[in-house]
Design a protein around this motif. Structure first.
Motif, short mmCIF file in Angstrom:
data_model
loop_
_atom_site.label_atom_id
_atom_site.label_comp_id
_atom_site.label_asym_id
_atom_site.label_seq_id
_atom_site.Cartn_x
_atom_site.Cartn_y
_atom_site.Cartn_z
N GLU A 43 0.82 -1.22 0.00
CA GLU A 43 0.00 0.00 0.00
C GLU A 43 0.85 1.27 0.00
OE1 GLU A 43 1.07 -0.80 4.19
OE2 GLU A 43 0.36 -2.03 2.51
N GLU A 44 2.17 1.13 0.24
CA GLU A 44 3.04 2.30 0.27
C GLU A 44 3.67 2.62 -1.08
OE1 GLU A 44 5.90 2.36 3.46
OE2 GLU A 44 4.69 0.99 4.67
N ILE A 45 3.44 1.77 -2.08
CA ILE A 45 4.10 1.97 -3.37
C ILE A 45 3.65 3.31 -3.97
CG2 ILE A 45 4.44 1.09 -5.70
CD1 ILE A 45 3.85 -1.69 -4.63
N PRO A 46 4.58 4.22 -4.22
CA PRO A 46 4.19 5.52 -4.81
C PRO A 46 3.74 5.36 -6.25
CG PRO A 46 6.38 5.61 -3.78
CD PRO A 46 6.01 4.17 -3.90
N LYS A 47 2.73 6.12 -6.62
CA LYS A 47 2.32 6.23 -8.01
C LYS A 47 3.08 7.40 -8.62
CE LYS A 47 -2.34 4.45 -7.15
NZ LYS A 47 -2.13 4.18 -5.71
N ILE A 48 3.09 7.46 -9.94
CA ILE A 48 3.89 8.52 -10.58
C ILE A 48 3.39 9.90 -10.19
CG2 ILE A 48 2.51 8.54 -12.71
CD1 ILE A 48 5.26 9.02 -14.17
N GLN A 49 2.08 10.07 -9.98
CA GLN A 49 1.57 11.37 -9.59
C GLN A 49 1.94 11.73 -8.15
OE1 GLN A 49 -0.26 8.86 -10.76
NE2 GLN A 49 -2.26 8.68 -9.73
#
Length: 509
Positions: A483-489
């Motif tokens: 759930e901590e994986i950053p999205k590009i935005q």
């Protein structure tokens, strides 16, 4: 033709009785006509006076009906504000009080000196206009331009067309400029370029420069060294403290690398050789098939021997590209060998793998990561097609990659693994492999475990599916952080979509 010797001619002759008429005296005076116009030709020790203005020259023609004189040779004008003007030729209109001086013109007031070959000077306004090139000197600077206007009573000058200001340790070029000889403030308009003695080049679309306080403000500016380019909408130069402040659309480009740093605010400390950027901070590395993006609260670039060798990113650091996504509290980039060091709870997601340790180091070679070093409390987790978690744990690890896909993992100290065996169809568990070995190597093919090599006293067991308990599923300190994986935005601020909320109070029933 009559020649009169005017040794004792008074200033208040009949012309002086009339308003704004010019009085004169000379060693010799001749009366004659030029084109039927009466002219008085004066030679030797010629002197004209009108009000508080005095004009001295070698010879002159005075057209008394027009109240105009033409003066020649060693001309000297003395004005009421103690300024003086020298020239070789002068046309002066006593009605308009405009003096047109030509050839070797020198205007002087206090420490201000202006030289040109063409000057029109307005006596009453104490204003001069030069053209066809002119130069201003004071006790600190030399300023040249094709055209200029100076105002004697306000110490202000306006220069335009090919303007150049030479200071003690810099050269400034501009399209146009105002300059105050008292405050030493220069305000430029249009394209401006500054080159300092330390080879720092500054380009802008105008700004103000105050030498006394060493403060300056530049609009739409760019500062360039041999190593980098700093751009911003506004850059304030505090030369006294050797600090530059950049605001709005700040961009730092590192030459001979693919790194670009952006933000809202920037500070460049010339003494400490550091550039700090913050506010929507973003670091980009342009690579052939993808772009590496990184964001944080603050990014700091440091110079070593006039070369940027390190970039520090700290507080809430996140990075993103197609194969590697990560986050940490702080990161260090070693520019020379493209090494990235992650500290304080670093984590990387690569394909199906979650990688953590106290410290993570890897090289970004072009678009690929070839090797990664994990120091202390190293832990790699991957999830298989059935949702099981394969785990590798150890003190330190070295991981190698081929085309950004995991190839080998070497574990050094306290090695411990859990790996689920699946059938050929990958739809059921054969068993759970639990292995303890101080040092081991795991080889992968297409991101799947191919074999394990044990080096020191391995202990292993195979647990059949029906005997697997919840306690067998996870190694100590296991934590899946998907759930901590950053999205590009989350990383790139300008990719974030604006969300507009409806104002129900404005909706009519």
């Amino acid at each position: 033709m009559i020649i009169l010797l005017l040794f004792l001619m008074p200033y208040n002759d009949l012309f002086a009785q009339r308003k704004d008429k010019i009085s004169y005296k000379a060693d010799e005076l001749k009366f004659r006509r030029i084109n039927n116009e009466p002219v008085r030709t004066l030679t030797n020790n010629v002197e004209f006076i009108q009000g508080s203005t005095k004009i001295i020259c070698d010879s002159a023609n005075f057209f008394n009906r027009k109240n105009i004189l033409e003066a020649y040779g060693n001309i000297l004008i003395t004005n009421s504000d103690s300024s003086t003007i020298k020239a070789k030729f002068l046309t002066y209109n006593g009605n308009t009080k405009i003096a047109k001086l030509r050839d070797n013109v020198i205007y002087k007031k206090n420490l201000e000196l202006i030289t040109t070959n063409n000057l029109d000077y307005f006596i009453e306004e104490k204003k001069g206009y030069f053209f066809s090139r002119g130069e201003l000197r004071d006790n600190e600077n030399i300023l040249t331009s094709n055209n200029g206007i100076f105002f004697g009573e306000s110490d202000l000058s306006v220069f335009y067309s090919d303007v150049k200001l030479v200071g003690k340790d810099f050269i400034l070029n501009s399209d146009s400029m105002t300059y105050n000889t008292f405050t030493k403030e220069a305000i430029t308009f249009g394209y401006t370029e500054i080159l300092s003695d330390d080879s720092i080049q500054i380009k802008s679309l105008g700004g103000s420069f105050i030498q006394e306080s060493r403060d300056s403000r530049l609009e739409s500016s760019k500062i360039e060294t041999k190593d980098y380019i700093l751009e911003a909408d506004i850059i304030d130069l505090d030369e006294k403290n050797l600090t530059y402040y950049a605001r709005n659309n700040v961009k730092l480009k590192l030459k001979e690398t693919e790194y670009i740093i952006q933000g809202e605010l920037g500070v460049f400390d010339k003494i400490k050789n550091k550039t700090k950027i913050f506010g929507n901070t973003l670091l980009k590395k342009n690579i052939e098939l993808d772009t590496f993006y990184l964001s944080s609260d603050t990014i700091l670039a440091t110079n070593d021997e006039n070369e940027i060798k390190k970039i520090f990113a700290y507080n809430d650091v996140k990075f993103f590209n197609k194969d590697f996504i990560g986050k940490a509290d702080s990161i260090i980039f070693l520019i020379e060998d493209s090494t990235i060091e992650m500290y304080l709870d670093p984590i990387i997601w690569n394909n199906k793998n979650q990688i953590t340790s106290d410290t993570i180091k890897f090289n970004l070679n072009g678009e690929y990561v070839e090797e990664m070093k994990l120091s202390k409390n190293s832990f790699i987790i991957s999830q298989d097609t059935l949702g099981n978690f394969n785990q590798i744990k150890g003190r330190n690890m070295d991981a190698t990659f081929i085309n950004n896909t995991l190839d080998k993992i070497n574990v050094y100290g306290n090695g411990e693994t859990i790996y689920f065996g699946l059938n050929e169809d990958l739809n059921s568990i054969i068993g759970l492999n639990y292995i303890i070995c101080s040092d081991l190597r795991m080889n992968f093919s297409e991101n799947e475990l191919e074999n394990i090599i044990f080096y020191k006293n391995p202990r292993a067991k195979m647990i059949p599916p029906h005997e697997i308990t919840n306690d067998d599923l996870y190694l100590t300190q296991f934590k899946w952080r998907e759930e901590e994986i950053p999205k590009i935005q989350d990383v790139v601020y300008y990719f974030r979509k604006k969300i507009y909320l409806r104002d129900d109070s404005k909706v009519k029933n």
